[in-house]
Design a protein around this motif. Structure first.
Motif, PDB file in Angstrom:
ATOM      1  N   LEU A  47     -56.346 -35.084 -66.879  1.00  0.00           N
ATOM      2  CA  LEU A  47     -56.872 -36.680 -66.682  1.00  0.00           C
ATOM      3  C   LEU A  47     -57.770 -37.172 -67.807  1.00  0.00           C
ATOM      4  N   LYS A  48     -58.267 -36.527 -68.587  1.00  0.00           N
ATOM      5  CA  LYS A  48     -59.279 -36.966 -69.671  1.00  0.00           C
ATOM      6  C   LYS A  48     -58.495 -37.243 -70.793  1.00  0.00           C
ATOM      7  N   TYR A  49     -57.317 -37.051 -71.061  1.00  0.00           N
ATOM      8  CA  TYR A  49     -56.298 -37.374 -72.215  1.00  0.00           C
ATOM      9  C   TYR A  49     -56.351 -38.888 -72.328  1.00  0.00           C
ATOM     10  N   ASN A  50     -56.497 -39.638 -73.409  1.00  0.00           N
ATOM     11  CA  ASN A  50     -56.158 -40.836 -73.769  1.00  0.00           C
ATOM     12  C   ASN A  50     -54.891 -41.091 -74.630  1.00  0.00           C
ATOM     13  N   PRO A  51     -53.684 -41.523 -73.909  1.00  0.00           N
ATOM     14  CA  PRO A  51     -52.727 -42.162 -74.908  1.00  0.00           C
ATOM     15  C   PRO A  51     -52.843 -42.964 -75.574  1.00  0.00           C
ATOM     16  N   TRP A  52     -52.102 -43.389 -76.376  1.00  0.00           N
ATOM     17  CA  TRP A  52     -52.064 -44.677 -77.605  1.00  0.00           C
ATOM     18  C   TRP A  52     -52.358 -45.709 -76.741  1.00  0.00           C
ATOM     19  N   TRP A  53     -51.917 -46.216 -75.601  1.00  0.00           N
ATOM     20  CA  TRP A  53     -52.073 -47.552 -75.326  1.00  0.00           C
ATOM     21  C   TRP A  53     -53.435 -47.842 -74.478  1.00  0.00           C
ATOM     22  N   THR A  54     -54.303 -46.632 -74.405  1.00  0.00           N
ATOM     23  CA  THR A  54     -55.868 -46.923 -73.695  1.00  0.00           C
ATOM     24  C   THR A  54     -56.539 -47.612 -74.746  1.00  0.00           C
ATOM     25  N   LYS A  70     -52.961 -41.674 -61.891  1.00  0.00           N
ATOM     26  CA  LYS A  70     -53.341 -42.179 -63.187  1.00  0.00           C
ATOM     27  C   LYS A  70     -52.026 -42.833 -63.777  1.00  0.00           C
ATOM     28  N   ALA A  71     -50.831 -42.341 -63.556  1.00  0.00           N
ATOM     29  CA  ALA A  71     -49.748 -42.798 -64.032  1.00  0.00           C
ATOM     30  C   ALA A  71     -49.705 -44.436 -63.487  1.00  0.00           C
ATOM     31  N   TYR A  72     -49.906 -44.614 -62.491  1.00  0.00           N
ATOM     32  CA  TYR A  72     -50.035 -45.801 -61.924  1.00  0.00           C
ATOM     33  C   TYR A  72     -50.862 -46.901 -62.656  1.00  0.00           C
ATOM     34  N   LYS A  73     -51.927 -46.454 -63.069  1.00  0.00           N
ATOM     35  CA  LYS A  73     -52.970 -47.317 -63.932  1.00  0.00           C
ATOM     36  C   LYS A  73     -52.409 -47.496 -65.295  1.00  0.00           C
ATOM     37  N   ASP A  74     -51.867 -46.354 -65.726  1.00  0.00           N
ATOM     38  CA  ASP A  74     -51.334 -46.377 -67.203  1.00  0.00           C
ATOM     39  C   ASP A  74     -50.239 -47.407 -67.157  1.00  0.00           C
ATOM     40  N   TYR A 133     -46.539 -40.308 -66.911  1.00  0.00           N
ATOM     41  CA  TYR A 133     -46.855 -39.146 -66.468  1.00  0.00           C
ATOM     42  C   TYR A 133     -46.459 -38.148 -67.607  1.00  0.00           C
ATOM     43  N   GLU A 134     -45.376 -38.281 -68.084  1.00  0.00           N
ATOM     44  CA  GLU A 134     -44.788 -37.170 -69.257  1.00  0.00           C
ATOM     45  C   GLU A 134     -45.716 -37.243 -70.220  1.00  0.00           C
ATOM     46  N   THR A 135     -46.200 -38.558 -70.713  1.00  0.00           N
ATOM     47  CA  THR A 135     -46.912 -38.485 -72.197  1.00  0.00           C
ATOM     48  C   THR A 135     -48.471 -37.987 -71.652  1.00  0.00           C
ATOM     49  N   ARG A 136     -48.917 -37.965 -70.350  1.00  0.00           N
ATOM     50  CA  ARG A 136     -50.247 -37.563 -70.199  1.00  0.00           C
ATOM     51  C   ARG A 136     -50.193 -35.952 -70.058  1.00  0.00           C
ATOM     52  N   VAL A 137     -49.180 -35.312 -69.358  1.00  0.00           N
ATOM     53  CA  VAL A 137     -49.391 -34.033 -69.003  1.00  0.00           C
ATOM     54  C   VAL A 137     -48.888 -33.031 -70.315  1.00  0.00           C
ATOM     55  N   THR A 138     -48.292 -33.860 -71.272  1.00  0.00           N
ATOM     56  CA  THR A 138     -47.950 -33.137 -72.497  1.00  0.00           C
ATOM     57  C   THR A 138     -48.943 -33.644 -73.773  1.00  0.00           C
ATOM     58  N   GLU A 181     -57.245 -25.324 -57.557  1.00  0.00           N
ATOM     59  CA  GLU A 181     -57.445 -24.877 -58.723  1.00  0.00           C
ATOM     60  C   GLU A 181     -57.165 -25.997 -59.653  1.00  0.00           C
ATOM     61  N   ASP A 182     -57.650 -27.115 -59.894  1.00  0.00           N
ATOM     62  CA  ASP A 182     -57.431 -28.361 -60.639  1.00  0.00           C
ATOM     63  C   ASP A 182     -58.032 -28.610 -62.063  1.00  0.00           C
ATOM     64  N   GLU A 183     -58.490 -27.282 -62.688  1.00  0.00           N
ATOM     65  CA  GLU A 183     -59.092 -26.993 -64.035  1.00  0.00           C
ATOM     66  C   GLU A 183     -58.216 -27.956 -64.916  1.00  0.00           C
TER      67      GLU A 183
END
Length: 585
Positions: free
Chosen positions: A216-223, A345-349, A287-292, A208-210
């Protein structure tokens, strides 16, 4: 004296210094600059900067004052026009007086042999080896373990946890780190992760990965900043121009001015631990920035320190791959969202942040510092790690960070390397899911006739049922034998797939074995199974013919399966019960 708020910018020919002094005496101020030294004084403010490049006094310098904003703006000519001054946003480093760091003794014996001066620079120009230096194994005596163990930034601290045991017990997982060697810390950490891993939680997030896909679609400021840097690289811009892509807020500049500038004398092993620890902390922060989605909450400090083994277990590292394995395991053991894709994803960030340079890294560290400072027990981690990182990163060489990013890019991580048997869990769960789907597809819909019954069979059996019930007791044996022969030839094997199929199979199994006791139980079971459909036919008159037909099919199957002697002895009883229970239509 007060240190004023200031900001530096540059163009090819000039360095511009903007100083905010709202309560100064404008009529009394002094400005001094020579080489890399700049000083400003306007009571009660004093500012001294050590610049990353040289400036010169040649008559083209300019100055102005904005009375409404209280800002002095001073433009100073560069000694070498076109030179790029690196690190103008590293305010803490600019506030430091220039000092020569040397390992040469301050007191020397007169007449001693000439000792060459060794400059201790943790960012020398030689290529850095990201693998730990190996040393021959030496047997360590038990007495050698008694001295306190080290931890913190560059492993420079010891004895802190012993003094602050009550406060730190809620912040870190390791107990008594002052007397726990690094190898023992790792063993305890691995055991704690295995005990914490929950297969059910992992599989729930896996199937159940909705919510995970949305994260995963979120783009933090560094993107966006990274995309701009790539665009500049395609235009063959110089690497030094990338620092202007990252800007600091006034709050972040205030944080930088409050840091106490330090010089760190680190040996090669300590320097490698600093770089490795930086990767581990940035992974947890990403990880924290992405999940929140960038919105901090009360769990932010917990997430960062829990996912970083450096902060939670005072872990030390020997290579980059160890860091990735540890981070991947902790992502699947502790936070709310436990998915392997989030770890990758955190690894790539983290790679993007390292490639953006020390300005982006410093911005992340300042955010971590603020999160920990607002959390009552976690603020101690600022004293142990984050504050020193914020000061140290401002003096780090950009090419060392670029090399660190390349070393991280070369690392590959798979689920099998985490040691949690993830692939086996997923395969077993998928197999169970397929079996459940097959069972649901094979289950008949209630209220509908099965595929084994046909209208012709139902009509013929319904026509025969009055004849069976109306026979006399004297002719029961002969009629029963002929009726069994007819039904055994005409009855299809699909009866076992009908709604009463399981009960028929059970009755047949009991009768095949033979013996008086089992035959009696089968006969009783057949009686009970005949009574149930008849009772239901009274309650629901509409489907009466179908239910009556199913009851007769069960009776016929029981009679077919009985031995000849048992059939002759029990047939009369069965018919007699049917004559009593048959409803009047």
């Amino acid at each position: 004296m007060l240190t004023p708020a200031f900001d530096l910018s540059q163009d090819p020919g000039f360095l511009t210094v903007a100083i905010r002094v709202p309560h100064a005496r404008v009529s009394e101020f002094d400005v001094y600059f020579e080489g890399a030294d700049f000083r400003f004084y306007a009571k009660p403010y004093f500012l001294r900067l050590t610049l990353p490049g040289r400036i010169v006094e040649n008559g083209s310098e300019q100055g102005s004052y904005d009375a409404d904003k209280g800002i002095f703006t001073i433009r100073l000519p560069k000694e070498t026009p076109g030179q790029h001054f690196e690190g103008l946003n590293m305010l803490t480093a600019l506030l430091a007086p220039r000092k020569s760091r040397t390992a040469k003794p301050l007191v020397e014996e007169i007449g001693a042999s000439e000792v060459s001066e060794e400059v201790v620079d943790d960012d020398d120009d030689e290529e850095f080896d990201w693998e730990i230096e190996q040393t021959p194994y030496e047997e360590v005596s038990e007495s050698a373990l008694n001295p306190q163990c080290h931890y913190g930034f560059g492993n420079l601290r010891s004895g802190v946890v012993q003094r602050l045991q009550d406060e730190l017990s809620d912040v870190i997982d390791i107990k008594d780190p002052d007397f726990t060697p690094a190898a023992e810390r790792r063993q305890k950490r691995l055991a704690a992760e295995l005990a914490k891993f929950d297969p059910d939680h992992y599989l729930a997030d896996f199937f159940e990965d909705e919510a995970v896909e949305q994260i995963l679609k979120y783009n933090p400021w560094w993107t966006d900043t990274y995309s701009k840097m790539i665009a500049l690289l395609e235009k063959d811009q110089e690497q030094e121009d990338h620092a202007v892509l990252v800007s600091f807020s006034e709050e972040e500049k205030y944080q930088l001015r409050k840091f106490v500038n330090k010089s760190y004398l680190l040996d090669k092993e300590a320097r490698s631990q600093v770089y490795y620890g930086l990767i581990d902390i940035l992974l947890a922060y990403c990880y924290e920035t992405r999940v929140t989605e960038g919105e901090r909450n009360v769990e932010s400090a917990w997430n960062i320190r829990k996912l970083s083994s450096t902060l939670c277990w005072f872990e030390t590292w020997s290579n980059v791959h160890e860091i990735m394995v540890s981070f991947g395991r902790r992502v699947l053991c502790y936070p709310l969202y436990r998915h392997f894709k989030l770890a990758m994803k955190a690894y790539k960030d983290t790679i993007k942040i390292l490639q953006l340079g020390k300005s982006a890294i410093l911005k992340c560290l300042l955010d971590i510092h603020k999160i920990f400072q607002e959390n009552d027990p976690a603020y101690i981690l600022n004293d142990l790690y984050i504050s020193d990182y914020c000061v140290w990163i401002q003096k780090a060489k950009s090419k060392k960070l670029a090399a660190l990013a390349e070393a991280l890019k070369e690392v590959s991580l798979t689920k099998a390397q985490l040691g949690l048997d993830l692939e086996e869990l997923e395969a077993a769960a998928l197999l169970v899911q397929e079996e459940e789907s097959a069972l649901k597809a094979a289950q008949p819909v209630p209220g509908q006739p099965t595929l084994g019954s046909s209208p012709e069979t139902s009509d013929s059996e319904e026509a025969d049922s009055p004849t069976t019930s109306g026979t006399s007791d004297s002719d029961s044996d002969s009629d029963s034998d002929s009726e069994q022969d007819e039904l055994s030839e005409s009855q299809p094997e699909a009866v076992a797939g009908s709604l009463l199929g399981p009960f028929l199979e059970e009755s047949r199994a009991l009768l095949v074995d033979g013996g008086g006791a089992r035959r009696t139980m089968a006969a009783q079971g057949s009686d009970a199974s005949q009574e149930k459909p008849l009772a239901s036919s009274r309650a629901l008159p509409a489907p009466g013919p179908l239910i009556e037909e199913l009851g007769e099919q069960l009776q016929t199957a029981v009679q077919v399966s009985e031995p000849s002697g048992a059939a002759a002895g029990n047939h009369g009883n069965v018919q007699e019960r049917d004559s009593h229970h048959t409803p009047n239509n």
